[in-house]
Design an enzyme around this catalytic site. Sequence first.
Site, PDB file in Angstrom:
ATOM      1  N   LEU B 108      33.147  55.941  12.923  1.00 46.06           N
ATOM      2  CA  LEU B 108      31.749  56.780  12.942  1.00 46.06           C
ATOM      3  C   LEU B 108      32.333  57.396  12.597  1.00 46.06           C
ATOM      4  O   LEU B 108      31.677  58.462  11.042  1.00 46.06           O
ATOM      5  CB  LEU B 108      31.659  57.588  13.998  1.00 46.06           C
ATOM      6  CG  LEU B 108      30.696  57.850  14.638  1.00 46.06           C
ATOM      7  CD1 LEU B 108      29.194  56.979  14.076  1.00 46.06           C
ATOM      8  CD2 LEU B 108      29.869  58.322  15.710  1.00 46.06           C
ATOM      9  N   LYS B 109      33.327  57.200  11.476  1.00 43.05           N
ATOM     10  CA  LYS B 109      34.330  58.462  10.752  1.00 43.05           C
ATOM     11  C   LYS B 109      33.833  58.264   9.438  1.00 43.05           C
ATOM     12  O   LYS B 109      35.031  59.019   8.404  1.00 43.05           O
ATOM     13  CB  LYS B 109      34.942  60.352  10.804  1.00 43.05           C
ATOM     14  CG  LYS B 109      34.434  61.198  11.755  1.00 43.05           C
ATOM     15  CD  LYS B 109      35.193  62.188  12.917  1.00 43.05           C
ATOM     16  CE  LYS B 109      34.342  62.475  14.186  1.00 43.05           C
ATOM     17  NZ  LYS B 109      34.917  63.505  14.620  1.00 43.05           N
ATOM     18  N   THR B 110      34.332  57.188   9.089  1.00 39.88           N
ATOM     19  CA  THR B 110      35.394  56.593   7.727  1.00 39.88           C
ATOM     20  C   THR B 110      33.636  56.646   7.059  1.00 39.88           C
ATOM     21  O   THR B 110      32.506  56.025   7.227  1.00 39.88           O
ATOM     22  CB  THR B 110      35.388  55.100   8.219  1.00 39.88           C
ATOM     23  OG1 THR B 110      36.442  55.345   8.855  1.00 39.88           O
ATOM     24  CG2 THR B 110      35.762  54.254   6.916  1.00 39.88           C
TER      25      THR B 110
END
Lengths: 392, 354
Positions: B108-110
């Site tokens: 999700l945070k890439t």
Amino acid sequence: MSQGEALPPLARGGHTLHCTRCVAGLPSSQTEIDSSRLALAFYCLGSLDLLDTLNAKISDADRESWKEWIWEQQAHGKYGTGFKPSSYMTPEDASVNDEYSENDTPHLIMTYTGMLSLAILRDNFDKLDRPGIIKFLRSCQRSDGSFSSIPDSTESDLRLVYCAFAISTFLDDWSGVDIAKSVTFIKRCRTYEGGYGQEPCAEAQGRDCHLFVFLHEMLTVLGGTTYCALAALHLAPSLPNDPLPLTPRERHQTVRWLIQNQDDSGGFRGRTGKDADACYCFWCGASLQILGVPDVLDPIALAAFLARCQFKYGGIAKAPGEHPGQDFVDTSLEPSADPFSPDPYHTYLSLAALSIHPPHTSDTTWKLDALDPLLNARSATAAWAREKIPAQ
Amino acid sequence: MSASSDSIELYADDPEWADIEPVRQYENPNPLAPIFYTEEYRDATDYFRGVVKKGDMSPRVLDLTEKIIRLNPAHYSAWQYRYKVLLALKSPLDLELRLMDELAVKFLKTYQVWHHRRLLISHPQLSSSKSSSFYLTAELRFIAKCLVVDSKNYHTWSYRQWLLSNFFSGGERGKEEEEVWKKEMEWIEQMIEEDVRNNSVWHHRFFVVFQSGIRVGDEDREVVRRREIDFAKDKISLAPSNPSAWNYLRGVLDNNNLPYSDLSIFVRPYAQARSPDAEADEVIDLENPSPSKGAQLPCVPAIEFLADVYESGKSRDDIEKAAQLWKSLANEYDTIRKKYWEYRIKEALEVLPA
Ligand SMILES: [Zn+2]
């Protein structure tokens, strides 16, 4: 007794050790660093620079070979010259004179961190391809004034504008950027809260720490976007019809928003309503310095927060936590084990925050050299960069 | 091969890859921060460098790049090359999107996950196809689902805003656009209902109302301003110390050059301690909802707001009243910002004639 006397010492030896261990090697759980190793190297070297342990703890031979490694990342080709994150795409049999391929281009953030790292190591920059770097900046600027991380990519946002402006400052040559266009882009990123988002209309400031790899923060954020906007606006040579980086009203609003982010823990948060995080002590603290009001924050509370983020075996984590005995370079660390383990990114930015906002205390462990808030480097290093990087 | 390889499949052992010469990675003898790769990753990237060298664009490269991405979602060269291969093979990009659904939640945070998604949905194969509406609205639903997992994720929100402004703001989708924006407002109300302190949703509301064009039915901006001010007031009354709602209120006023003093009647009860007989003389005023029962009063944002109202009055009397309020913040209600409030006092007094 002043409150400053209640601070535990800043564990300088431990933080030095944390950074030298990271520089020596990373476990496979940190494989994601592969495409941004030069940025990680900068945070390690920057920490050693601020702690003033680079010369004492690192041999001349190591410093020389590190320079050599960084220069190996400088690559030239059709978009100009810049620095690559590492040799992760470089074939074993490559020769230095090879042009980079379409799939292994230099990266704008790596170019900024690479040049700064070389300044930390006091390189004389005679290997720098200045015209090539200018060409690379041109290749990365987009029609809306923003910059992309690699040429022809749609990845573009405020932190990359900052990198381009910092590089132009190093070179003392702004011919690689259309300043007016970029300034327009930055202003479009301003939010109603008084901060700046990554791109026009986005929420102010950066993103969160990733669970175990701080990389996402380091790379995709390069910290607070508000910092990037303010530093870029203040680095830019002033434009004839736009002499002020911010109007007095904007400045007032931004100072308010920045200081609102210091919470009762003494640390700063990156966005309204989120938890305090060590790196925002720098992004917000440096922004306040840039806006000329460094004294509005409470440095003792700030230092007390950062003191609690210190990991018992060295290094600084994003937030105070249990730190159950594992750190970033611990090979036994399972990926999701500890969201509060220390890393070089939070270590460097915490130290940088402290050198801008030193606490009043007689404990000399807290004393650090001054920092250049616009270039994000120890003042002596920034001065070196400004002197040695421009064409002589 | 070492003992660790019995459970993992290596490309080096796969006859399908026999025609590719693996290319090992160059490394300086004394590098900075070398990574001790797993054998699996080293093997895959050796073959990836080999593929790149050969310019191989065959379907198997999609498997290889997927493998590398799963091992290292930040490997931007693998993402870049994968996209080129997808285009070269004229692969169905909707299938790629479905794969991204899984990877987006996983990473999700890439950044790259979201960047790749933007490339896919922007491609004419999806965005100019007959089913483009289907794909685009599916994206909005997908984002809503991601926000259930992480309601403040920055990438997810900026992707949503990018979608809305790129595909639903040009007018070429006519009635459908109206419908999307109407639903967007309903969804925002619901998200704020769920967590009134989620600043990202407030931000999104500001974007929808003020920064993305004017909706059908919203042409009278005066009505819109009033509606937004009332909305903020209502949410403040539910949670008086919620900075997100106050910042939104300030944002609406600043953006439209409206004076803060318009809000004095509303703000006053929030800026003072509750009087014991408050209940008795409470009149229900719909325009100025009073603080919810049990709310801690006075609250910091209200004191600050009222001080700003006084400061804008500019007379000595006004500035002194503002200074009183700032003093109360510095010494009692918001001591962490003591130095800031003292700075405000100093700044305000400086402009007064001696
Ligand atoms: Zn952080």
